[in-house]
Design a protein around this motif. Structure first.
Motif, mmCIF file in Angstrom:
data_model
loop_
_atom_site.group_PDB
_atom_site.id
_atom_site.type_symbol
_atom_site.label_atom_id
_atom_site.label_comp_id
_atom_site.label_asym_id
_atom_site.label_seq_id
_atom_site.Cartn_x
_atom_site.Cartn_y
_atom_site.Cartn_z
ATOM 1 N N GLN A 202 48.655 44.056 35.321
ATOM 2 C CA GLN A 202 48.956 44.171 36.754
ATOM 3 C C GLN A 202 47.945 45.100 37.420
ATOM 4 O O GLN A 202 47.588 46.145 36.875
ATOM 5 N N ASP A 203 47.478 44.708 38.614
ATOM 6 C CA ASP A 203 46.485 45.533 39.295
ATOM 7 C C ASP A 203 47.144 46.602 40.168
ATOM 8 O O ASP A 203 48.363 46.714 40.228
ATOM 9 N N GLU A 204 46.329 47.394 40.840
ATOM 10 C CA GLU A 204 46.882 48.517 41.632
ATOM 11 C C GLU A 204 47.748 48.062 42.781
ATOM 12 O O GLU A 204 48.564 48.825 43.275
ATOM 13 N N ASP A 205 47.562 46.833 43.236
ATOM 14 C CA ASP A 205 48.362 46.308 44.348
ATOM 15 C C ASP A 205 49.636 45.615 43.870
ATOM 16 O O ASP A 205 50.364 45.022 44.680
ATOM 17 N N GLY A 206 49.894 45.687 42.565
ATOM 18 C CA GLY A 206 51.102 45.072 42.037
ATOM 19 C C GLY A 206 50.973 43.586 41.776
ATOM 20 O O GLY A 206 51.972 42.914 41.512
ATOM 21 N N ARG A 207 49.743 43.076 41.824
ATOM 22 C CA ARG A 207 49.509 41.650 41.588
ATOM 23 C C ARG A 207 48.760 41.466 40.272
ATOM 24 O O ARG A 207 48.391 42.423 39.611
ATOM 25 N N TRP A 208 48.552 40.202 39.923
ATOM 26 C CA TRP A 208 47.841 39.887 38.687
ATOM 27 C C TRP A 208 46.584 39.096 39.012
ATOM 28 O O TRP A 208 46.633 38.123 39.777
ATOM 29 N N PRO A 209 45.442 39.476 38.446
ATOM 30 C CA PRO A 209 44.203 38.740 38.704
ATOM 31 C C PRO A 209 44.105 37.477 37.846
ATOM 32 O O PRO A 209 44.760 37.355 36.807
ATOM 33 N N MET A 210 43.276 36.547 38.301
ATOM 34 C CA MET A 210 42.957 35.375 37.495
ATOM 35 C C MET A 210 41.765 35.739 36.620
ATOM 36 O O MET A 210 40.653 35.954 37.123
ATOM 37 N N GLU A 211 41.998 35.828 35.327
ATOM 38 C CA GLU A 211 40.983 36.339 34.413
ATOM 39 C C GLU A 211 40.174 35.238 33.746
ATOM 40 O O GLU A 211 39.143 35.503 33.126
ATOM 41 N N SER A 212 40.654 34.016 33.843
ATOM 42 C CA SER A 212 39.929 32.868 33.303
ATOM 43 C C SER A 212 40.133 31.710 34.266
ATOM 44 O O SER A 212 41.214 31.570 34.851
ATOM 45 N N SER A 213 39.120 30.895 34.430
ATOM 46 C CA SER A 213 39.187 29.876 35.474
ATOM 47 C C SER A 213 38.499 28.588 35.041
ATOM 48 O O SER A 213 37.551 28.611 34.243
ATOM 49 N N LEU A 214 38.969 27.477 35.590
ATOM 50 C CA LEU A 214 38.314 26.185 35.403
ATOM 51 C C LEU A 214 37.431 25.846 36.603
ATOM 52 O O LEU A 214 36.891 24.742 36.681
ATOM 53 N N ASN A 215 37.282 26.791 37.538
ATOM 54 C CA ASN A 215 36.417 26.536 38.685
ATOM 55 C C ASN A 215 35.018 26.155 38.213
ATOM 56 O O ASN A 215 34.459 26.765 37.299
ATOM 57 N N GLY A 216 34.463 25.118 38.854
ATOM 58 C CA GLY A 216 33.170 24.601 38.430
ATOM 59 C C GLY A 216 33.304 23.398 37.526
ATOM 60 O O GLY A 216 32.344 22.653 37.323
ATOM 61 N N ARG A 217 34.514 23.207 36.976
ATOM 62 C CA ARG A 217 34.769 22.029 36.130
ATOM 63 C C ARG A 217 35.810 21.116 36.757
ATOM 64 O O ARG A 217 36.270 20.185 36.116
#
Length: 247
Positions: A202-217
């Motif tokens: 969890q990040d400082e704003d209480g959310r979760w980042p997208m750490e892996s992505s299929l963007n580009g595919r």
């Protein structure tokens, strides 16, 4: 794409979604009922079968003969009953065995199949479905989720600890917990160390980042990698809510 649309909550009555369902069945369903990457039994693997079957159920196809056959194949293959037609090139044995994991049980495939079975309303689950769910849950929870020590001839995939949306045929720790939440198998003491990892992401704003992505595919982008993700955050909140005992 069907799996992604299901995760996005697409309207199953949309003619475009239904056309995609028809196409997936026409091109991908093998003659034994499983969903294949080449339309033949040799190409059926649990991750693909589970992802597509979950989407088909989500889009209102549960009562069609094609989807019932896919679910029957799923249960037979997991439990080692009936005639699932194990093949060296695809699903190679009971209990999630997969050729792409050197013939060993594949945890990614287990997560995808459990999510497919979770999409079936509890009152509609057959005895084989319930047995397959038990087998899948116990397979996953028999291992150390923090170490990701699932059967493999290689080191645990780092993807287990990079939360993604969408994840396609792969799975991560958060999606594993989401499958358990969808099956109402949380809280469970065996998942507590894994839940701590979720909280650590969890990040400082209480959310979760997208750490892996299929963007580009894919034909379009879904959010931005390494930034707060509404979809990953939604998954994390659903998991944490279920783990707290609330529905």
């Amino acid at each position: 794409q069907l799996g992604i649309l299901a995760d996005l909550g697409a309207d199953g009555t949309d003619p475009r979604v239904q056309a995609a369902c028809d196409w997936a069945l026409a091109q991908g369903q093998a003659d034994n009922g499983g969903i294949s990457d080449n339309g033949r039994p040799s190409g059926i693997i649990h991750c693909v079968n589970g992802d597509v079957t979950r989407a088909l159920v989500s889009f209102g196809r549960l009562d069609t003969p094609e989807v019932r056959r896919a679910l029957d194949w799923t249960c037979d293959a997991i439990l080692g009953v009936g005639e699932p037609e194990y093949r060296k090139s695809g699903t190679s044995g009971p209990g999630f065995a997969c050729a792409h994991n050197s013939g060993l049980p594949c945890a990614w495939g287990a997560v995808k199949e459990l999510r497919a079975l979770a999409a079936v309303p509890p009152r509609r689950r057959t005895r084989p479905m319930r047995a397959a769910i038990e087998a899948g849950v116990e397979f996953l929870l028999a291992h150390d989720l923090v170490a990701a020590d699932f059967p493999s001839n290689e080191k645990p995939s780092p993807r287990w600890f990079k939360f993604a949306f969408p994840s396609n045929y792969q799975a991560d720790l958060l999606e594993l917990l989401l499958a358990l939440a969808e099956l109402r198998r949380l809280p469970d003491a065996r998942t507590e160390p894994a839940l701590e990892i979720v909280l650590e992401h969890q990040d400082e704003d209480g959310r979760w980042p997208m750490e892996s992505s299929l963007n580009g595919r894919m034909v379009t982008r879904i959010e931005s990698q390494k930034r707060s993700s509404k979809w990953v955050t939604l998954r994390a909140m659903r998991v944490l809510r279920a783990a707290s005992g609330r529905r």
